[in-house]
Scaffold this motif. Structure first.
Motif, PDB file in Angstrom:
ATOM      1  N   PHE A 186       0.825  -1.206   0.000  1.00 45.52           N
ATOM      2  CA  PHE A 186       0.000   0.000   0.000  1.00 45.52           C
ATOM      3  C   PHE A 186       0.857   1.252   0.000  1.00 45.52           C
ATOM      4  O   PHE A 186       0.511   2.258  -0.636  1.00 45.52           O
ATOM      5  CB  PHE A 186      -0.938   0.002   1.200  1.00 45.52           C
ATOM      6  CG  PHE A 186      -1.822   1.212   1.273  1.00 45.52           C
ATOM      7  CD1 PHE A 186      -2.842   1.398   0.354  1.00 45.52           C
ATOM      8  CD2 PHE A 186      -1.617   2.180   2.241  1.00 45.52           C
ATOM      9  CE1 PHE A 186      -3.655   2.529   0.402  1.00 45.52           C
ATOM     10  CE2 PHE A 186      -2.416   3.307   2.293  1.00 45.52           C
ATOM     11  CZ  PHE A 186      -3.441   3.485   1.378  1.00 45.52           C
ATOM     12  N   SER A 187       1.980   1.200   0.705  1.00 44.35           N
ATOM     13  CA  SER A 187       2.852   2.376   0.764  1.00 44.35           C
ATOM     14  C   SER A 187       3.389   2.752  -0.611  1.00 44.35           C
ATOM     15  O   SER A 187       3.654   3.929  -0.880  1.00 44.35           O
ATOM     16  CB  SER A 187       4.021   2.126   1.728  1.00 44.35           C
ATOM     17  OG  SER A 187       5.020   1.288   1.150  1.00 44.35           O
ATOM     18  N   ARG A 188       3.527   1.781  -1.499  1.00 48.54           N
ATOM     19  CA  ARG A 188       4.050   2.083  -2.832  1.00 48.54           C
ATOM     20  C   ARG A 188       3.029   2.867  -3.663  1.00 48.54           C
ATOM     21  O   ARG A 188       3.396   3.704  -4.480  1.00 48.54           O
ATOM     22  CB  ARG A 188       4.428   0.783  -3.549  1.00 48.54           C
ATOM     23  CG  ARG A 188       5.449  -0.069  -2.821  1.00 48.54           C
ATOM     24  CD  ARG A 188       6.726   0.687  -2.518  1.00 48.54           C
ATOM     25  NE  ARG A 188       7.562   0.824  -3.729  1.00 48.54           N
ATOM     26  CZ  ARG A 188       8.670   1.557  -3.774  1.00 48.54           C
ATOM     27  NH1 ARG A 188       9.061   2.249  -2.721  1.00 48.54           N
ATOM     28  NH2 ARG A 188       9.371   1.617  -4.885  1.00 48.54           N
ATOM     29  N   VAL A 189       1.753   2.601  -3.434  1.00 56.20           N
ATOM     30  CA  VAL A 189       0.708   3.401  -4.092  1.00 56.20           C
ATOM     31  C   VAL A 189       0.568   4.743  -3.386  1.00 56.20           C
ATOM     32  O   VAL A 189       0.462   5.795  -4.020  1.00 56.20           O
ATOM     33  CB  VAL A 189      -0.636   2.648  -4.100  1.00 56.20           C
ATOM     34  CG1 VAL A 189      -1.731   3.499  -4.757  1.00 56.20           C
ATOM     35  CG2 VAL A 189      -0.502   1.317  -4.818  1.00 56.20           C
ATOM     36  N   TYR A 190       0.573   4.731  -2.075  1.00 56.64           N
ATOM     37  CA  TYR A 190       0.368   5.935  -1.272  1.00 56.64           C
ATOM     38  C   TYR A 190       1.432   6.991  -1.554  1.00 56.64           C
ATOM     39  O   TYR A 190       1.144   8.192  -1.584  1.00 56.64           O
ATOM     40  CB  TYR A 190       0.374   5.552   0.202  1.00 56.64           C
ATOM     41  CG  TYR A 190      -0.113   6.628   1.141  1.00 56.64           C
ATOM     42  CD1 TYR A 190      -1.476   6.829   1.359  1.00 56.64           C
ATOM     43  CD2 TYR A 190       0.789   7.442   1.831  1.00 56.64           C
ATOM     44  CE1 TYR A 190      -1.925   7.810   2.230  1.00 56.64           C
ATOM     45  CE2 TYR A 190       0.343   8.422   2.699  1.00 56.64           C
ATOM     46  CZ  TYR A 190      -1.011   8.600   2.899  1.00 56.64           C
ATOM     47  OH  TYR A 190      -1.450   9.578   3.767  1.00 56.64           O
ATOM     48  N   THR A 191       2.670   6.549  -1.750  1.00 56.99           N
ATOM     49  CA  THR A 191       3.755   7.491  -2.024  1.00 56.99           C
ATOM     50  C   THR A 191       3.859   7.834  -3.501  1.00 56.99           C
ATOM     51  O   THR A 191       4.693   8.660  -3.887  1.00 56.99           O
ATOM     52  CB  THR A 191       5.106   6.926  -1.545  1.00 56.99           C
ATOM     53  OG1 THR A 191       5.331   5.642  -2.162  1.00 56.99           O
ATOM     54  CG2 THR A 191       5.119   6.752  -0.035  1.00 56.99           C
ATOM     55  N   GLY A 192       3.055   7.187  -4.333  1.00 54.38           N
ATOM     56  CA  GLY A 192       2.944   7.569  -5.730  1.00 54.38           C
ATOM     57  C   GLY A 192       3.928   6.951  -6.689  1.00 54.38           C
ATOM     58  O   GLY A 192       4.067   7.439  -7.814  1.00 54.38           O
ATOM     59  N   VAL A 193       4.590   5.869  -6.300  1.00 53.47           N
ATOM     60  CA  VAL A 193       5.583   5.282  -7.206  1.00 53.47           C
ATOM     61  C   VAL A 193       5.039   4.078  -7.974  1.00 53.47           C
ATOM     62  O   VAL A 193       5.714   3.561  -8.874  1.00 53.47           O
ATOM     63  CB  VAL A 193       6.874   4.881  -6.449  1.00 53.47           C
ATOM     64  CG1 VAL A 193       7.541   6.105  -5.859  1.00 53.47           C
ATOM     65  CG2 VAL A 193       6.589   3.849  -5.365  1.00 53.47           C
ATOM     66  N   HIS A 194       3.828   3.630  -7.634  1.00 52.06           N
ATOM     67  CA  HIS A 194       3.212   2.504  -8.338  1.00 52.06           C
ATOM     68  C   HIS A 194       1.718   2.713  -8.467  1.00 52.06           C
ATOM     69  O   HIS A 194       1.076   3.301  -7.584  1.00 52.06           O
ATOM     70  CB  HIS A 194       3.435   1.188  -7.585  1.00 52.06           C
ATOM     71  CG  HIS A 194       4.741   0.525  -7.860  1.00 52.06           C
ATOM     72  ND1 HIS A 194       5.077   0.023  -9.096  1.00 52.06           N
ATOM     73  CD2 HIS A 194       5.795   0.266  -7.039  1.00 52.06           C
ATOM     74  CE1 HIS A 194       6.296  -0.514  -9.032  1.00 52.06           C
ATOM     75  NE2 HIS A 194       6.745  -0.372  -7.805  1.00 52.06           N
ATOM     76  N   TYR A 195       1.172   2.195  -9.558  1.00 46.64           N
ATOM     77  CA  TYR A 195      -0.276   2.092  -9.694  1.00 46.64           C
ATOM     78  C   TYR A 195      -0.766   0.885  -8.888  1.00 46.64           C
ATOM     79  O   TYR A 195       0.006  -0.053  -8.617  1.00 46.64           O
ATOM     80  CB  TYR A 195      -0.657   1.901 -11.161  1.00 46.64           C
ATOM     81  CG  TYR A 195      -0.399   3.092 -12.034  1.00 46.64           C
ATOM     82  CD1 TYR A 195      -1.282   4.170 -12.063  1.00 46.64           C
ATOM     83  CD2 TYR A 195       0.727   3.143 -12.848  1.00 46.64           C
ATOM     84  CE1 TYR A 195      -1.054   5.263 -12.877  1.00 46.64           C
ATOM     85  CE2 TYR A 195       0.967   4.231 -13.672  1.00 46.64           C
ATOM     86  CZ  TYR A 195       0.076   5.287 -13.683  1.00 46.64           C
ATOM     87  OH  TYR A 195       0.307   6.370 -14.482  1.00 46.64           O
ATOM     88  N   PRO A 196      -2.050   0.860  -8.497  1.00 45.21           N
ATOM     89  CA  PRO A 196      -2.566  -0.292  -7.762  1.00 45.21           C
ATOM     90  C   PRO A 196      -2.364  -1.618  -8.481  1.00 45.21           C
ATOM     91  O   PRO A 196      -2.054  -2.631  -7.843  1.00 45.21           O
ATOM     92  CB  PRO A 196      -4.055   0.041  -7.602  1.00 45.21           C
ATOM     93  CG  PRO A 196      -4.102   1.531  -7.605  1.00 45.21           C
ATOM     94  CD  PRO A 196      -3.046   1.951  -8.583  1.00 45.21           C
ATOM     95  N   ALA A 197      -2.540  -1.649  -9.803  1.00 42.88           N
ATOM     96  CA  ALA A 197      -2.363  -2.903 -10.538  1.00 42.88           C
ATOM     97  C   ALA A 197      -0.936  -3.407 -10.452  1.00 42.88           C
ATOM     98  O   ALA A 197      -0.697  -4.616 -10.436  1.00 42.88           O
ATOM     99  CB  ALA A 197      -2.773  -2.736 -12.000  1.00 42.88           C
ATOM    100  N   ASP A 198       0.033  -2.487 -10.402  1.00 43.20           N
ATOM    101  CA  ASP A 198       1.429  -2.902 -10.253  1.00 43.20           C
ATOM    102  C   ASP A 198       1.612  -3.696  -8.967  1.00 43.20           C
ATOM    103  O   ASP A 198       2.283  -4.733  -8.936  1.00 43.20           O
ATOM    104  CB  ASP A 198       2.354  -1.672 -10.197  1.00 43.20           C
ATOM    105  CG  ASP A 198       2.253  -0.781 -11.407  1.00 43.20           C
ATOM    106  OD1 ASP A 198       1.803  -1.262 -12.468  1.00 43.20           O
ATOM    107  OD2 ASP A 198       2.641   0.397 -11.296  1.00 43.20           O
TER     108      ASP A 198
END
Length: 225
Positions: A186-198
């Motif tokens: 979740f942190s990877r989406v929250y910080t903006g470096v990944h899309y949810p599908a990633d």
């Protein structure tokens, strides 16, 4: 009802997102299938791409400043699988012979996931990272943008692979490790470096590979049945 996000022009971002690129291949007839099947599949892929961005925007617009620093730190700390190497060390030190084997199995799962996800899967996906300015990610929660492609998430794959492999050997750690892996994802989406599908595809791939590694370890006698 209108779509949550407008479609971009076909050639605006040739590598972003992977769903759109696959949809255009279907529309151009580059994939062998009937015309009706190609249209349906392309429509589904376009829809998935829009939903992916819509969920990303929803997370970006969350008014949760208390989570900004903890999740930013969690995302950075997960670089190079540091949390899982730390946990493996503790398990090996305190868990006796079975703990050492569980730690080794978990590290093998990380290695397998990293090899599969960070090489062939990322090269095949070729997805650009999110545009955090365009998609509204607050500056306070951002981390350094990785130079690698976005799809799938290597952090999520490694976390899931370790959690599943070690959890298979030591069931008492199954829940806390999966919670920790979910926080990292979740942190990877929250910080903006990944899309949810990633993250979803990365975590799913990692979980499957983690299970395969633990099963292989049992079949070879490295782990008890």
């Amino acid at each position: 009802m209108s779509d949550p996000l407008p479609l971009e022009p076909p050639d605006a971002h040739p590598l972003e997102p992977v769903e759109e690129r696959l949809a255009r291949r279907l529309e151009r007839g580059e994939v062998g299938a009937g015309a009706r099947s190609r249209r349906r599949a392309a429509s589904l892929l376009h829809r998935l791409a829009r939903y992916d961005r819509a969920v990303f925007r929803s997370v970006a617009q969350m008014q949760t400043p208390l989570l900004d620093e903890p999740l930013r730190r969690a995302s950075v700390f997960a670089n190079f699988s540091k949390p899982w190497f730390l946990v493996a060390g503790v398990v090996a030190l305190l868990g006796g012979p079975l703990g050492r084997r569980a730690a080794a199995t978990g590290l093998a799962a990380i290695g397998t996931a990293s090899l599969v996800v960070n090489q062939p899967m990322k090269r095949a996906g070729e997805r650009r990272r999110p545009d955090r300015d365009d998609l509204g990610v607050p500056h306070e929660r951002r981390v350094s943008m990785p130079s690698s492609t976005s799809f799938p998430s290597g952090h999520s794959a490694s976390a899931a692979a370790f959690a599943v492999a070690v959890g298979d050997v030591l069931p008492a750690l199954r829940l806390p490790l999966r919670v920790a892996a979910s926080v990292v994802g979740f942190s990877r989406v929250y910080t903006g470096v990944h899309y949810p599908a990633d993250v979803l595809v990365g975590a799913t791939s990692g979980a499957v590979l983690g299970r395969l590694v633990s099963r292989a370890a049992r079949r070879t006698g490295f782990l008890p049945e």
